[in-house]
Scaffold this motif. Sequence first.
Motif, mmCIF file in Angstrom:
data_model
loop_
_atom_site.group_PDB
_atom_site.id
_atom_site.type_symbol
_atom_site.label_atom_id
_atom_site.label_comp_id
_atom_site.label_asym_id
_atom_site.label_seq_id
_atom_site.Cartn_x
_atom_site.Cartn_y
_atom_site.Cartn_z
ATOM 1 N N SER A 25 8.946 -3.681 6.102
ATOM 2 C CA SER A 25 7.598 -3.187 6.409
ATOM 3 C C SER A 25 7.283 -1.901 5.651
ATOM 4 C CB SER A 25 7.369 -3.037 7.911
ATOM 5 O OG SER A 25 8.423 -2.341 8.473
ATOM 6 N N SER A 27 7.269 -1.592 2.395
ATOM 7 C CA SER A 27 6.568 -1.821 1.119
ATOM 8 C C SER A 27 5.641 -3.031 1.210
ATOM 9 C CB SER A 27 7.584 -2.071 0.005
ATOM 10 O OG SER A 27 8.213 -3.324 0.230
ATOM 11 N N GLU A 28 4.610 -3.006 0.376
ATOM 12 C CA GLU A 28 3.642 -4.119 0.330
ATOM 13 C C GLU A 28 4.340 -5.438 -0.015
ATOM 14 O OE1 GLU A 28 -0.114 -4.099 0.007
ATOM 15 O OE2 GLU A 28 0.246 -2.427 1.398
ATOM 16 N N ALA A 32 4.562 -8.814 2.173
ATOM 17 C CA ALA A 32 4.072 -10.092 1.647
ATOM 18 C C ALA A 32 5.194 -11.131 1.632
ATOM 19 C CB ALA A 32 3.518 -9.898 0.235
#
Length: 435
Positions: A25, A27-28, A32
């Motif tokens: 959670s 990092s993007e 994803a």
Amino acid sequence: MKNIALHWQILLGMLAGVLVGILCSGSEIGIAFIVDYIKPFGKIFISLLKLIAIPLIIASLIKGITDLKDLSQLSSMGIKTIGLYLVSTIIAITIGLTVVNIINPGGKISTENREALMDGFATNASKKIEAAVAAKERGPLDPLVDMVPSNIFEAAASNGNMLQVIFFVIFFAIGIILIDEKKSAPVKAFFDGLNEVILKMIDLIMLAAPYGVFALLAALVVESPGGDVFISLLWYSLSVVLGLGLMMFVVYPTAIKFFTGKSPSFFFKGISPAQLLAFSTSSSAATLPVTMERTEEHLGVDEEVASFVLPIGATINMDGTSLYQAVAAVFIAGALGVDLSISDQLTIVLTASLASIGSAAVPGAGMVMLVIVLGAIGVPEAGLALIFAVDRPLDMCRTAVNVTGDATIAMIVAKLENKLGDPDVKHWDDHYNKQ
Ligand code: ASP
């Protein structure tokens, strides 16, 4: 993995899911990755569980009822089941009310936090409120009308209509008991065989349980709201969790010891995989196949009893949900400055019993039905926005309690009916011979 007992495997899967969720959670790309490549496996796992629920109810309930000698046995079991379900629900609500009145979380929430929560979650909550208002506008006998399907295929087509399926199946099984044995024997044999096949399918699905819960929890962690909302709702969440904890670790084990003489460790060892699954899926309906398997094969409840008591319990007996609704109603009233009299508290007992019976066994259903309780005590339903942020984790806990309550009553009914034996681990032995 094979050598570790199933509940440890599931617990490991859950822990790993939370850890990976927390790590990703940050990092993007991580978020994803979880949403695109891990979450779908959680969905597949829940679908598999739901897939098996209706066939399981049909096969096992028919087998269970047709194994009974006569209809008087069925009605004796029915009365005990419904009576005990009501008693356990009322105990749960009483515990919830006691805890929330002592802790008084509504008085501890600051005006700032209250406004922030109301603003932040108003739109999300409004969908629930719409659904809830629709539920509130129904007539008093509508639940009874809803129980009788006009088309069995339509009823069986939606997992939300489990009570209709149960109604049809009980009716069908009564028909089997009442006809000539020569004619009923092949029908009964078919359903007996079908039941075995479905139990085997559940065994196979459970092999995937540790991975399924891993995916579910990892996705939940990356998608959950930030920590500060949790802190402002800390006292409320603590009240719910404390009440649920008392049900789970005091009321149920005491009742089991008193009625059946079995120890808490025996009970929890047997039922824990179902509890962990209920926690991970937030759905007693999705957990039902496992609750049935564990109750029959690890707690020693005869199939006649388990197949009758548990599907009904999954739909109408929700001790955790009713307790939560009582705590949430008093919390919202307190936070919005609505004073509650003793008669309001009694109204909560009544309406939370009905609202929990009416809650579907799916994630978030208890919150929708909470509006009935709020309406009855004159608290604005917009107050749902206050508790929206922490509903999911509390849903996980209350679902685990719902499932534990069903298993407890199944054991007690089995004892009262003289149908509590030694656990027979035949289906599970193939895969989990260490248990
Ligand atoms: N999720 C709960 C259940 O399936 C119902 C609820 O929302 O309280 O048992």
